[in-house]
Design a protein around this motif. Structure first.
Motif, PDB file in Angstrom:
ATOM      1  N   GLY B 104       0.927  -2.100   0.382  1.00  0.00           N
ATOM      2  CA  GLY B 104       1.238  -1.236   1.513  1.00  0.00           C
ATOM      3  C   GLY B 104       1.444  -2.022   2.808  1.00  0.00           C
ATOM      4  N   ASP B 105       0.746  -3.188   2.920  1.00  0.00           N
ATOM      5  CA  ASP B 105       0.844  -3.993   4.138  1.00  0.00           C
ATOM      6  C   ASP B 105       2.252  -4.512   4.393  1.00  0.00           C
ATOM      7  N   THR B 106       3.049  -4.647   3.341  1.00  0.00           N
ATOM      8  CA  THR B 106       4.395  -5.193   3.531  1.00  0.00           C
ATOM      9  C   THR B 106       5.314  -4.185   4.209  1.00  0.00           C
ATOM     10  N   GLN B 107       4.957  -2.904   4.114  1.00  0.00           N
ATOM     11  CA  GLN B 107       5.813  -1.813   4.615  1.00  0.00           C
ATOM     12  C   GLN B 107       7.249  -2.004   4.137  1.00  0.00           C
ATOM     13  N   MET B 108       7.334  -2.455   2.889  1.00  0.00           N
ATOM     14  CA  MET B 108       8.613  -2.851   2.317  1.00  0.00           C
ATOM     15  C   MET B 108       9.644  -1.739   2.389  1.00  0.00           C
ATOM     16  N   ARG B 109       9.255  -0.521   2.008  1.00  0.00           N
ATOM     17  CA  ARG B 109      10.238   0.534   1.914  1.00  0.00           C
ATOM     18  C   ARG B 109      10.770   0.939   3.305  1.00  0.00           C
ATOM     19  N   THR B 110       9.871   1.049   4.282  1.00  0.00           N
ATOM     20  CA  THR B 110      10.320   1.434   5.631  1.00  0.00           C
ATOM     21  C   THR B 110      11.213   0.359   6.229  1.00  0.00           C
ATOM     22  N   ARG B 111      10.897  -0.898   5.950  1.00  0.00           N
ATOM     23  CA  ARG B 111      11.636  -1.965   6.618  1.00  0.00           C
ATOM     24  C   ARG B 111      12.947  -2.306   5.924  1.00  0.00           C
ATOM     25  N   THR B 112      13.001  -2.166   4.586  1.00  0.00           N
ATOM     26  CA  THR B 112      14.205  -2.641   3.893  1.00  0.00           C
ATOM     27  C   THR B 112      14.829  -1.610   2.959  1.00  0.00           C
ATOM     28  N   LYS B 113      14.163  -0.470   2.766  1.00  0.00           N
ATOM     29  CA  LYS B 113      14.631   0.586   1.868  1.00  0.00           C
ATOM     30  C   LYS B 113      14.625   0.195   0.377  1.00  0.00           C
ATOM     31  N   VAL B 114      14.031  -0.974   0.025  1.00  0.00           N
ATOM     32  CA  VAL B 114      13.960  -1.317  -1.400  1.00  0.00           C
ATOM     33  C   VAL B 114      12.647  -0.791  -1.987  1.00  0.00           C
ATOM     34  N   SER B 115      12.587  -0.665  -3.327  1.00  0.00           N
ATOM     35  CA  SER B 115      11.352  -0.238  -3.988  1.00  0.00           C
ATOM     36  C   SER B 115      10.829  -1.353  -4.885  1.00  0.00           C
ATOM     37  N   ILE B 116       9.523  -1.534  -4.852  1.00  0.00           N
ATOM     38  CA  ILE B 116       8.892  -2.450  -5.804  1.00  0.00           C
ATOM     39  C   ILE B 116       8.528  -1.597  -7.017  1.00  0.00           C
ATOM     40  N   VAL B 117       9.287  -1.759  -8.110  1.00  0.00           N
ATOM     41  CA  VAL B 117       9.089  -0.843  -9.235  1.00  0.00           C
ATOM     42  C   VAL B 117       8.068  -1.372 -10.232  1.00  0.00           C
ATOM     43  N   ALA B 118       7.812  -2.671 -10.235  1.00  0.00           N
ATOM     44  CA  ALA B 118       6.819  -3.208 -11.169  1.00  0.00           C
ATOM     45  C   ALA B 118       6.346  -4.561 -10.682  1.00  0.00           C
ATOM     46  N   VAL B 119       5.151  -4.934 -11.107  1.00  0.00           N
ATOM     47  CA  VAL B 119       4.651  -6.277 -10.839  1.00  0.00           C
ATOM     48  C   VAL B 119       4.253  -6.875 -12.179  1.00  0.00           C
ATOM     49  N   VAL B 120       4.764  -8.078 -12.449  1.00  0.00           N
ATOM     50  CA  VAL B 120       4.381  -8.754 -13.681  1.00  0.00           C
ATOM     51  C   VAL B 120       3.355  -9.825 -13.333  1.00  0.00           C
ATOM     52  N   GLY B 149      19.178  -5.266   1.358  1.00  0.00           N
ATOM     53  CA  GLY B 149      17.757  -4.906   1.322  1.00  0.00           C
ATOM     54  C   GLY B 149      16.952  -5.944   0.563  1.00  0.00           C
ATOM     55  N   LEU B 150      17.506  -6.386  -0.561  1.00  0.00           N
ATOM     56  CA  LEU B 150      16.779  -7.350  -1.398  1.00  0.00           C
ATOM     57  C   LEU B 150      16.642  -8.684  -0.673  1.00  0.00           C
ATOM     58  N   ALA B 151      17.700  -9.070   0.049  1.00  0.00           N
ATOM     59  CA  ALA B 151      17.629 -10.331   0.788  1.00  0.00           C
ATOM     60  C   ALA B 151      16.548 -10.232   1.855  1.00  0.00           C
ATOM     61  N   ALA B 152      16.513  -9.076   2.543  1.00  0.00           N
ATOM     62  CA  ALA B 152      15.494  -8.874   3.578  1.00  0.00           C
ATOM     63  C   ALA B 152      14.106  -8.889   2.960  1.00  0.00           C
ATOM     64  N   ALA B 153      13.975  -8.264   1.788  1.00  0.00           N
ATOM     65  CA  ALA B 153      12.677  -8.209   1.110  1.00  0.00           C
ATOM     66  C   ALA B 153      12.203  -9.607   0.755  1.00  0.00           C
ATOM     67  N   ALA B 154      13.130 -10.448   0.295  1.00  0.00           N
ATOM     68  CA  ALA B 154      12.751 -11.814  -0.072  1.00  0.00           C
ATOM     69  C   ALA B 154      12.244 -12.555   1.160  1.00  0.00           C
ATOM     70  N   ARG B 155      12.919 -12.316   2.322  1.00  0.00           N
ATOM     71  CA  ARG B 155      12.464 -12.973   3.557  1.00  0.00           C
ATOM     72  C   ARG B 155      11.059 -12.512   3.921  1.00  0.00           C
ATOM     73  N   ILE B 156      10.836 -11.192   3.809  1.00  0.00           N
ATOM     74  CA  ILE B 156       9.511 -10.655   4.146  1.00  0.00           C
ATOM     75  C   ILE B 156       8.431 -11.301   3.277  1.00  0.00           C
ATOM     76  N   MET B 157       8.720 -11.423   1.996  1.00  0.00           N
ATOM     77  CA  MET B 157       7.707 -11.956   1.086  1.00  0.00           C
ATOM     78  C   MET B 157       7.397 -13.417   1.375  1.00  0.00           C
ATOM     79  N   THR B 158       8.375 -14.170   1.935  1.00  0.00           N
ATOM     80  CA  THR B 158       8.071 -15.572   2.221  1.00  0.00           C
ATOM     81  C   THR B 158       7.579 -15.767   3.657  1.00  0.00           C
TER      82      THR B 158
END
Lengths: 400, 160
Positions: B104-120, B149-158
């Protein structure tokens, strides 16, 4: 001290059996023969304890047998296999009946002997299938459904046997049978509809409480059943069926070592009460009976697996798997001997026969395939290549 | 694919299916006690099988070895036809600001509109993780969204 020696001896025998990969039942019987009346060493003081233990052993044997199956499995199994089951019943009970009549054991002996030669040992068969890695084979469901049928027939047969052994009249016998059949039906319905509740009542998180409740209910039901003149064993079997799912798994895990312990004593007692000197006179007949029922069991398996579309090898494997006899033949013989309604040779005959079949069964299951391969290589049939391709094509076409 | 389910009274359930290429059957035996056998029929004797016993844990490891790559591939396949939607895997590296923090801390969906559908994680796939899911370094996220969105998400994660 004698009891300690018996237990220790059983332990050694069981280990020996495990080492050579066979069922320990024949060894327990031999152990009983050696220490029993007219054997090498006679034990006197342990009788009472072993008597009680062996009664508990029978109840546990049947309870665990019931636990193995859910009511739904029994019903679907029956539907799938009733024809094969009937063939099995007719082919394998008949030799027992004929031999008993020929030896002049009368109606009672014939009924008891029918059960002894009819019922395969589901314990040995399941173990052999697992050991040989055949659980996934195509013929295996056929074998298992025949075993289910046999076990259900047992539920109807045991009360009849008890009635016959007690020498009650036709009407009383009929009444007993009626009660037994009604009980079986009621339990099946209850288990199908309300199995959860039965399990809930027995279930408990605490192992000790669970074990106490389980054993208590088993003995209660068994006692009630024998008060109704339906055999105690049937009561235990029915209770086992009614307990389902996770409760059944836990129960099986907890009870298995107990059953093995008490059942071992039961086999020993049976051996104890058989005079080894009475064996040689019946040995010939026992061998004849063994040979005949090996053939009839093979035929049953072959026929049933053929109906299920198994190949030649599968059919042979199915037949050989069914050969093993064991615990239930002895349970039946034990009831007959305890009632004192059969001649002395009966016990000797049953012991010898089960000794032969319990040893022959696993061996037959093991060697049948190499034997077939060998005979196919040594005696090449002109149509072998064609036969093989047709079986393969057939199995490829079948939706599997 | 037709999976044939056969009850084995007293033992468990057999589930198997034919392999198209090799005329063999493959499947599992689900024992009542929770253990599993892997079964593969023998090529020369189609009725007989090789039976390999697996403990419950071994069975689940094998399932994940077979299943985890499939999950991503399947998601990619499903989203290929949708315009502008892609699936990507991204790792939570040990230097990531979100290692040891909640999803939830990433606020991924609000910031980039992508969904994290699974974690391996360690071969196990956790489907649809909730906002309270705690990331650990080494987790692989399966993320669905637009390319930007995915590019933005990758930036957020790093970079956070």
């Amino acid at each position: 001290m004698q009891l300690g020696a018996v237990f220790f001896g059983l332990g050694l025998l069981g280990r020996l059996a495990a080492r050579i990969g066979m069922s320990p039942i024949p060894l327990y019987l031999i152990g009983g023969l050696v220490f029993g009346t007219g054997g090498l060493v006679e034990l006197h003081h342990v009788d009472q304890f072993i008597h009680l233990a062996s009664e508990i052993g029978v109840v546990l044997l049947l309870l665990l047998l019931g636990l193995e199956y859910s009511a739904a499995e029994l019903v679907t199994g029956m539907r799938a296999s009733w024809l094969a089951g009937v063939v099995d019943l007719v082919l394998n009970a008949t030799p027992g009946v004929l031999v008993a009549l020929m030896l002049g054991w009368g109606f009672t002996g014939a009924v008891a002997m029918a059960g002894v030669t009819y019922i395969s040992s589901s314990g040995i068969v399941a173990k052999v299938l697992n050991d040989l890695g055949r659980v996934g084979n195509r013929e295996t469901p056929t074998i298992l459904s025949i075993l289910v049928f046999e076990d259900l027939v047992m539920a109807g047969y045991l009360p009849v046997l008890t009635a016959v052994l007690a020498g009650v009249g036709f009407m009383t016998g009929l009444k007993t049978l009626g009660i037994a059949l009604a009980a079986v039906t009621v339990v099946l319905v209850v288990a199908l509809r309300y199995g959860r509740f039965v399990s809930m009542i027995v279930n408990s998180q605490d192992r000790e409480i669970f074990l106490l409740k389980l054993l208590g209910s088993a003995l209660l039901v068994a006692g009630a059943a024998s008060a109704l003149q339906v055999s105690a064993a049937v009561g235990a079997f029915l209770l086992g069926i009614a307990i389902s799912d996770t409760t059944a798994h836990t129960a099986t895990k907890l009870l298995e070592p107990l059953r093995d312990l008490f059942a071992a004593l039961f086999f020993v007692l049976f051996g104890l009460s058989t005079d080894p000197k009475s064996i040689p006179p019946v040995l010939g007949w026992a061998v004849v009976l063994a040979v005949v029922t090996v053939v009839t069991k093979m035929a049953t398996g072959w026929w049933a697996a053929n109906r299920a579309g198994a190949s030649r090898y599968g059919r042979a494997r199915a037949g050989a798997a069914l050969v093993a006899h064991g615990e239930f033949s002895i349970v039946i013989a034990g009831l007959a001997v305890a009632a004192g309604a059969v001649p002395d040779e009966f016990a000797a005959m049953a012991t010898t026969y089960v000794l032969l079949m319990a040893v022959l069964g696993p061996i037959a299951a093991r060697v049948i395939e190499p034997l077939l391969v060998f005979s196919d290589r040594r005696l090449p049939r002109p149509n072998w290549a064609r036969l093989r391709t047709t079986t393969e094509r057939r199995s490829a076409e079948e939706p599997s | 694919m037709n999976v044939e389910v056969t009850p084995l009274p007293g033992i468990g359930v057999r589930k198997e299916f034919p392999l198209a290429a090799s005329r063999r059957r493959v499947g599992v035996i689900d024992h009542k006690d929770g253990t599993m056998d892997l079964i593969v029929s023998k090529p020369d004797n189609p009725d007989a099988t090789d039976q390999i016993s697996l403990s419950a844990q071994e069975a689940s490891v094998l399932a994940n070895l077979l299943g985890a790559p499939q999950l991503v591939a399947q998601l990619q396949e499903e989203h290929r036809d949708l315009d502008g939607v892609t699936t990507r895997q991204m790792a939570v590296r040990s230097g990531s600001p979100f290692a040891d923090r909640a999803l939830g801390d990433t606020q991924m969906r609000t910031r980039t509109k992508v969904s994290i559908v699974a974690v391996v994680r360690a071969g196990h796939a956790v489907p649809s993780p909730g906002p309270e899911f705690l990331f650990t370094a080494g987790d692989v996220l399966v993320v669905v969204g637009t390319a930007e969105g995915l590019a933005a998400a990758a930036r957020i994660m790093t970079d956070g």
